[in-house]
Scaffold this motif. Structure first.
Motif, short mmCIF file in Angstrom:
data_model
loop_
_atom_site.label_atom_id
_atom_site.label_comp_id
_atom_site.label_asym_id
_atom_site.label_seq_id
_atom_site.Cartn_x
_atom_site.Cartn_y
_atom_site.Cartn_z
N ILE A 250 0.83 -1.21 0.00
CA ILE A 250 0.00 0.00 0.00
C ILE A 250 0.87 1.26 0.00
CG2 ILE A 250 -1.70 1.33 1.31
CD1 ILE A 250 -2.80 -1.13 -0.16
N ASP A 251 1.91 1.27 0.81
CA ASP A 251 2.78 2.45 0.88
C ASP A 251 3.44 2.73 -0.46
OD1 ASP A 251 4.45 4.41 2.68
OD2 ASP A 251 5.91 3.32 1.46
N ARG A 252 3.98 1.70 -1.11
CA ARG A 252 4.67 1.88 -2.38
C ARG A 252 3.69 2.25 -3.50
NH1 ARG A 252 9.39 3.14 -1.62
NH2 ARG A 252 8.08 4.21 -0.12
N THR A 253 2.50 1.64 -3.47
CA THR A 253 1.50 1.96 -4.50
C THR A 253 0.96 3.36 -4.31
OG1 THR A 253 0.90 -0.40 -4.58
CG2 THR A 253 -0.61 1.16 -5.62
N ARG A 254 0.76 3.77 -3.06
CA ARG A 254 0.30 5.14 -2.78
C ARG A 254 1.33 6.15 -3.31
NH1 ARG A 254 -0.07 4.81 2.36
NH2 ARG A 254 -2.31 4.42 2.53
N ARG A 255 2.60 5.85 -3.12
CA ARG A 255 3.64 6.74 -3.61
C ARG A 255 3.56 6.87 -5.14
NH1 ARG A 255 8.37 6.99 -6.00
NH2 ARG A 255 9.98 8.41 -5.23
N ALA A 256 3.36 5.75 -5.82
CA ALA A 256 3.27 5.78 -7.28
C ALA A 256 2.04 6.54 -7.74
CB ALA A 256 3.25 4.35 -7.81
N LEU A 257 0.91 6.36 -7.05
CA LEU A 257 -0.31 7.05 -7.43
C LEU A 257 -0.15 8.57 -7.30
CD1 LEU A 257 -3.02 4.78 -5.77
CD2 LEU A 257 -2.71 5.19 -8.22
N ALA A 258 0.63 9.00 -6.32
CA ALA A 258 0.82 10.44 -6.12
C ALA A 258 1.57 11.08 -7.28
CB ALA A 258 1.57 10.68 -4.81
N GLN A 259 2.25 10.26 -8.07
CA GLN A 259 3.04 10.78 -9.18
C GLN A 259 2.44 10.44 -10.54
OE1 GLN A 259 7.25 9.85 -8.68
NE2 GLN A 259 7.00 9.70 -6.47
N ALA A 260 1.23 9.88 -10.53
CA ALA A 260 0.61 9.46 -11.79
C ALA A 260 -0.55 10.38 -12.13
CB ALA A 260 0.11 8.02 -11.67
N ASP A 261 -0.64 10.75 -13.39
CA ASP A 261 -1.74 11.60 -13.87
C ASP A 261 -2.45 10.89 -15.02
OD1 ASP A 261 -1.19 13.82 -12.17
OD2 ASP A 261 0.48 14.37 -13.49
N GLY A 262 -3.75 11.04 -15.05
CA GLY A 262 -4.52 10.59 -16.19
C GLY A 262 -4.79 9.10 -16.27
N ILE A 263 -4.55 8.35 -15.20
CA ILE A 263 -4.83 6.92 -15.25
C ILE A 263 -6.32 6.67 -15.04
CG2 ILE A 263 -2.53 6.24 -14.51
CD1 ILE A 263 -3.64 5.79 -11.70
N THR A 264 -6.79 5.57 -15.61
CA THR A 264 -8.23 5.27 -15.56
C THR A 264 -8.61 4.41 -14.37
OG1 THR A 264 -7.96 3.25 -16.88
CG2 THR A 264 -8.32 5.32 -18.08
N ALA A 265 -7.64 3.70 -13.77
CA ALA A 265 -7.98 2.78 -12.68
C ALA A 265 -6.71 2.30 -11.99
CB ALA A 265 -8.75 1.57 -13.22
N LEU A 266 -6.89 1.79 -10.78
CA LEU A 266 -5.84 1.03 -10.10
C LEU A 266 -6.18 -0.44 -10.27
CD1 LEU A 266 -3.38 0.68 -8.25
CD2 LEU A 266 -4.91 0.89 -6.28
N VAL A 267 -5.23 -1.19 -10.78
CA VAL A 267 -5.45 -2.59 -11.15
C VAL A 267 -4.44 -3.46 -10.43
CG1 VAL A 267 -5.49 -4.22 -13.08
CG2 VAL A 267 -6.34 -1.89 -13.40
N VAL A 268 -4.86 -4.65 -10.00
CA VAL A 268 -3.93 -5.61 -9.42
C VAL A 268 -4.06 -6.91 -10.19
CG1 VAL A 268 -5.56 -6.48 -7.67
CG2 VAL A 268 -3.10 -6.66 -7.27
N ALA A 269 -2.94 -7.59 -10.38
CA ALA A 269 -2.93 -8.87 -11.09
C ALA A 269 -1.75 -9.69 -10.61
CB ALA A 269 -2.88 -8.65 -12.60
#
Length: 348
Positions: A250-269
Motif C-alpha cells: 500500500i505504501d509503495r503503490t500510494r507513492r506511485a499514485l501520487a506521481q501518476a496523472d490521467g490513469i483510468t484505474a488502479l489494477v492488481v494482477a
C-alpha cells in the motif's frame, strides 16, 4: 459464432501449471483446461524445474486436444496461436513455445510469443471489458513485484520493482518456515485469518522512503527469527507477516499514485492478487484516490492460458506478430528501458 470473429489458442507452461485455452477477440472464453503440478512439487516445498518441464511435456498435448473438444472446434478453425515465451523456468517455457511454433507452422497460423507478465498485465481487461488504457498495475506474483503504467499492448513504463524477493516468493518462504505446506500463499492467508496481525513486531522495508521500489528479503529473515524464538504462534506470525506485506504494498503503490496523472484505474494482477486481504486494502486505496479498482477473478490471477490467449488477442489486434525464430527467454522485462534498480539485476 460470427464467421469473422478471431479465435486465439493460448498455451501456458512457464512454471508449474500447464494450460491451454481458446478465447475470442471480444473476450469470450470458449474453453480452458489446466493441469496442476502441486502434488509433484509438494514434497520439495517448491517447484523443481526438471520435474516441471517433464510434466509440461506429458500434459500439454492432451490439454490442447481437450480444449478444442470442449469448444467443439478443430485447429483449422483457430486463427492465432499464442504461447508464453518467458519469463519463467526455461525448460517449461521451451515446451509451450516449441509446441506453439509447431502448431502455427503445421496449421499455417500466426504466432504470438507472449510475455507471461503481459498476460497478467492485460488479464484485467479480459474480465472487465470497460477497463481502458492507461491504468496503473500492481503486478504481484511468485517471481515479480512491480508497479507498471499500462499504456497498451507492448507499451509499459515500470515505476517500481523489487530489489530482492518478490511478494509471492516471501509468502512461499514464510509458509515453508511455518511448516504450512505448498503452495504457500493460500496456506499463509488461511493461517493469518486466525491470528493477530499486530502480535509480532516485523519490519516494513522501504516504507516512507523516496526510493520507489519494494524489498521483502529483510521481512523474510525477520519471520525466520520470529519462528526460531518460539515466542509466537504460527497464526500470529502468519497474520503479522501478511499485514507487513500489505503495508509495504500500500505504501509503495500510494507513492506511485501520487506521481501518476490521467490513469483510468488502479489494477492488481498476478498470483498474490488472489489474497483477499491484499485485494481489500488495495480497493480502499483506490477509493481514497477516487479511482476504480479492478482485479481479475481469482482463477485468472494465478497462472492460466486464458490470459495468454487474451494477451495474444490484444497484440494481434495491433499487428504484433512474431516469427518462428522467436527465442524462449528465462528473463524478459516488460519495460526494457527502465532504469536498473539496485539489486534487481536482469530480473527487473
Amino acid at each position: 459464432m460470427e464467421a469473422t470473429m478471431t479465435i486465439i489458442l493460448g498455451l501456458e507452461s512457464s512454471c508449474d501449471e500447464t494450460a491451454a485455452a481458446l478465447v475470442t477477440a471480444d473476450g469470450r472464453i470458449l474453453a480452458h483446461r489446466l493441469a496442476t503440478q502441486e502434488d509433484a512439487h509438494r514434497p520439495y516445498g517448491g517447484v523443481v524445474p526438471e520435474i516441471a518441464a517433464r510434466a509440461h511435456v506429458e500434459a500439454l498435448s492432451p490439454l490442447i486436444e481437450a480444449a478444442l473438444a470442449d469448444a467443439e472446434m478443430t485447429l483449422d478453425q483457430v486463427d492465432v496461436i499464442a504461447a508464453t515465451a518467458g519469463p519463467g523456468l526455461i525448460g517449461g517455457v521451451m515446451v509451450g513455445l516449441v509446441t506453439g511454433k509447431a502448431l502455427a507452422h503445421a496449421a499455417g497460423k500466426p504466432l504470438i510469443a507472449v510475455n507471461h507478465l503481459e498476460g497478467h498485465a492485460l488479464s484485467p481487461r479480459l474480465s472487465d471489458r470497460t477497463l481502458q488504457f492507461p491504468y496503473m498495475l500492481l503486478l504481484v506474483s511468485g517471481g515479480h513485484c512491480q508497479i507498471l503504467l499500462v499504456r497498451g499492448p507492448g507499451d509499459y513504463a515500470r515505476l517500481a520493482t523489487t530489489i530482492d524477493d518478490a511478494a509471492g516468493e516471501a509468502f512461499d518462504k514464510t509458509a515453508k518456515l511455518l511448516g504450512l505446506g505448498y503452495p504457500g500463499g493460500p496456506q499463509v492467508e488461511k493461517a493469518a485469518a486466525q491470528g493477530n496481525p499486530r502480535a509480532v513486531p516485523l519490519p516494513r522495508p522501504l516504507i516512507g522512503t523516496a526510493e520507489p521500489h519494494f524489498s521483502f528479503a529483510g521481512l523474510k529473515s525477520a519471520v525466520m527469527r520470529a519462528v526460531q524464538s518460539g515466542q509466537y504462534s504460527t497464526q500470529d506470525i502468519a497474520a503479522s507477516f501478511q499485514q507487513a506485506v500489505i503495508d509495504c504494498l500500500i505504501d509503495r503503490t500510494r507513492r506511485a499514485l501520487a506521481q501518476a496523472d490521467g490513469i483510468t484505474a488502479l489494477v492488481v494482477a498476478g498470483g498474490v492478487a488472489a489474497n483477499g486481504a491484499i485485494r481489500s486494502a488495495l480497493e480502499k486505496l483506490a477509493a481514497d484516490h477516487d479511482l476504480p479498482f479492478v482485479a481479475p477473478p481469482l482463477w485468472l490471477c494465478t497462472d492460466n492460458a486464458a490470459m495468454i490467449a487474451w494477451a495474444g488477442a490484444e497484440r494481434f489486434a495491433v499487428g504484433l506478430i512474431d516469427d518462428l525464430t522467436f527465442p524462449a527467454r528465462p528473463r524478459w522485462p516488460l519495460d526494457p528501458a527502465a532504469e536498473k534498480a539496485r539489486g534487481a539485476g536482469v530480473k527487473a
